[in-house]
Design an enzyme around this catalytic site. Structure first.
Site, PDB file in Angstrom:
ATOM      1  N   ASP A 110       0.753  -1.151  -0.018  1.00  0.00           N
ATOM      2  CA  ASP A 110       0.188   0.148  -0.117  1.00  0.00           C
ATOM      3  C   ASP A 110       1.039   1.142   0.021  1.00  0.00           C
ATOM      4  O   ASP A 110       1.731   1.316   0.722  1.00  0.00           O
ATOM      5  CB  ASP A 110      -0.867   0.050   1.127  1.00  0.00           C
ATOM      6  CG  ASP A 110      -2.036   1.131   1.331  1.00  0.00           C
ATOM      7  OD1 ASP A 110      -2.973   1.021   0.552  1.00  0.00           O
ATOM      8  OD2 ASP A 110      -1.762   2.232   1.974  1.00  0.00           O
ATOM      9  N   ASN A 154      -2.406  12.596  -3.720  1.00  0.00           N
ATOM     10  CA  ASN A 154      -3.422  13.024  -4.601  1.00  0.00           C
ATOM     11  C   ASN A 154      -4.051  14.533  -4.223  1.00  0.00           C
ATOM     12  O   ASN A 154      -4.029  15.379  -5.500  1.00  0.00           O
ATOM     13  CB  ASN A 154      -4.635  12.275  -4.757  1.00  0.00           C
ATOM     14  CG  ASN A 154      -4.466  10.902  -5.668  1.00  0.00           C
ATOM     15  OD1 ASN A 154      -3.500  11.248  -6.597  1.00  0.00           O
ATOM     16  ND2 ASN A 154      -5.176   9.849  -5.222  1.00  0.00           N
ATOM     17  N   ASP A 206      -2.399   9.346 -10.806  1.00  0.00           N
ATOM     18  CA  ASP A 206      -2.511   8.116 -11.850  1.00  0.00           C
ATOM     19  C   ASP A 206      -1.099   7.779 -12.282  1.00  0.00           C
ATOM     20  O   ASP A 206      -0.726   6.542 -12.561  1.00  0.00           O
ATOM     21  CB  ASP A 206      -3.547   8.570 -12.703  1.00  0.00           C
ATOM     22  CG  ASP A 206      -4.918   8.612 -12.241  1.00  0.00           C
ATOM     23  OD1 ASP A 206      -5.127   8.030 -11.271  1.00  0.00           O
ATOM     24  OD2 ASP A 206      -5.608   9.143 -12.930  1.00  0.00           O
ATOM     25  N   GLU A 209      -5.097   2.428  -4.409  1.00  0.00           N
ATOM     26  CA  GLU A 209      -3.523   2.385  -4.338  1.00  0.00           C
ATOM     27  C   GLU A 209      -2.830   1.135  -3.820  1.00  0.00           C
ATOM     28  O   GLU A 209      -1.546   1.047  -3.491  1.00  0.00           O
ATOM     29  CB  GLU A 209      -2.917   3.397  -3.741  1.00  0.00           C
ATOM     30  CG  GLU A 209      -2.994   3.544  -2.335  1.00  0.00           C
ATOM     31  CD  GLU A 209      -4.262   4.199  -1.811  1.00  0.00           C
ATOM     32  OE1 GLU A 209      -4.439   4.434  -0.507  1.00  0.00           O
ATOM     33  OE2 GLU A 209      -5.211   4.162  -2.517  1.00  0.00           O
TER      34      GLU A 209
END
Length: 324
Positions: A184, A192, A201, A227
């Site tokens: 993770d 983000n 992305d 993610e």
């Protein structure tokens, strides 16, 4: 379903029983047909094929003369006819069983409407096979696409469910240990929020590519959700699983993707691994998940192993922290 009506040749080379053979041959050549239909009062009474012409030519040459004669003396009488709605497969079987290459085609009123040859049927069948092959290829492409994550180009959760069940069964049969690793990205929500989702992305794609390039042969990477990535590592013990997950962690660290919101200054990931024999999928993943949360609690950018194979339900790594 294809019928002979769909592939037959329209009637052109039609002659009477008393027509001269030379005239009939000229008509066949002009129409580029390999046979002529012989009719009487609209009813098919015979079929003149290239084989019939070859036979009469051979006999004439043997006698030292090339005499003309009526079609009726050379034709194959009372040929086998097909109805317009005869299925292609049935017509092909009939051609094979009776060794016939030409079939007059009749409508419901038994009037002559066309002719179908073995070549016509073979070509039609080949087109069917080609179309089926294209459909199979298209379906295979769609099936493969349905098993891959469109953003990361790695296998998705559906593929993981299919592969995990198969691999666990195989491991149980062979008495091998099965390992999973959950990976993770650390503080990815903050990444983000700060850099924007397009940058997020791009980072995810880079991470997935880096991790996949550092897998052992036989190991598989999946997008587990958001993610979070999952590693399936068949025939692997806990130590081997930890090494595989830590290679992935180091690969991401080497990317050196800036993350100013993180105390580490760059994008990192934390991982948890679990391994065992005769273990269910849910228990194995749950144990790896708890180990991953332990890695988060211990400061992130590290891999932790479940302290015990998840044979029974137990909280190897108690407590929880936010996955970011």
């Amino acid at each position: 379903m294809i019928t002979v009506q769909n592939i037959m040749t329209p009637v052109k080379t039609v002659v009477q029983a008393g027509d001269a053979l030379s005239r009939t041959l000229t008509l066949m050549q002009r129409n580029r047909h390999s046979c002529a239909l012989v009719v009487d009062a609209g009813r098919v009474i015979g079929l003149l094929t290239e084989r019939d012409l070859s036979d009469v030519l051979t006999r004439s040459l043997e006698r030292g003369c090339l005499d003309d004669r009526p079609v009726s003396e050379v034709m194959t009488p009372e040929p086998v006819c097909l109805a317009e709605q005869t299925l292609l497969l049935d017509a092909l079987k009939l051609a094979r069983d009776l060794h016939i290459r030409h079939f007059p085609v009749l409508d419901e009123g038994e009037a002559l409407v066309g002719i179908v040859t073995q070549t016509d049927m073979a070509n039609a069948y080949i087109r069917i096979l080609e179309h089926q092959a294209e459909l199979v290829q298209t379906n295979q492409t769609l099936e493969l696409a349905s098993l891959r994550d469109p953003l990361l180009s790695v296998r998705n959760r559906r593929a993981m469910d299919l592969d995990l069940g198969r691999m666990l069964s195989q491991a149980q049969i062979q008495g091998q240990s099965m390992a999973v690793g959950l990976l993770d990205l650390d503080r990815f929500k903050s990444y983000n929020d700060y850099y924007g989702h397009l940058a997020g992305d791009r980072a995810l794609r880079s991470v997935a590519r880096a991790v996949e390039e550092n897998l052992r042969q036989g190991d598989t990477l999946y997008r587990y959700g958001g993610e979070e990535l999952l590693l399936l590592m068949p025939d692997t013990d806990l130590e081997g699983a930890w090494q595989g997950a830590d290679r992935a962690r180091q690969a991401v660290e080497r990317l050196n993707i800036e993350h100013v919101v993180s105390p580490l200054g760059r994008l990192t990931l934390s991982g948890g691994v679990a391994a065992g024999r005769g273990v269910g999928a849910e228990g194995l993943i749950a144990a790896a998940d708890r180990a991953m949360y332990q890695a988060k609690r211990d400061g992130r950018n590290q891999v932790r192993a479940a302290r015990q194979a998840p044979v029974i339900a137990r909280d190897d790594c108690a407590g929880s922290v936010p996955s970011e």
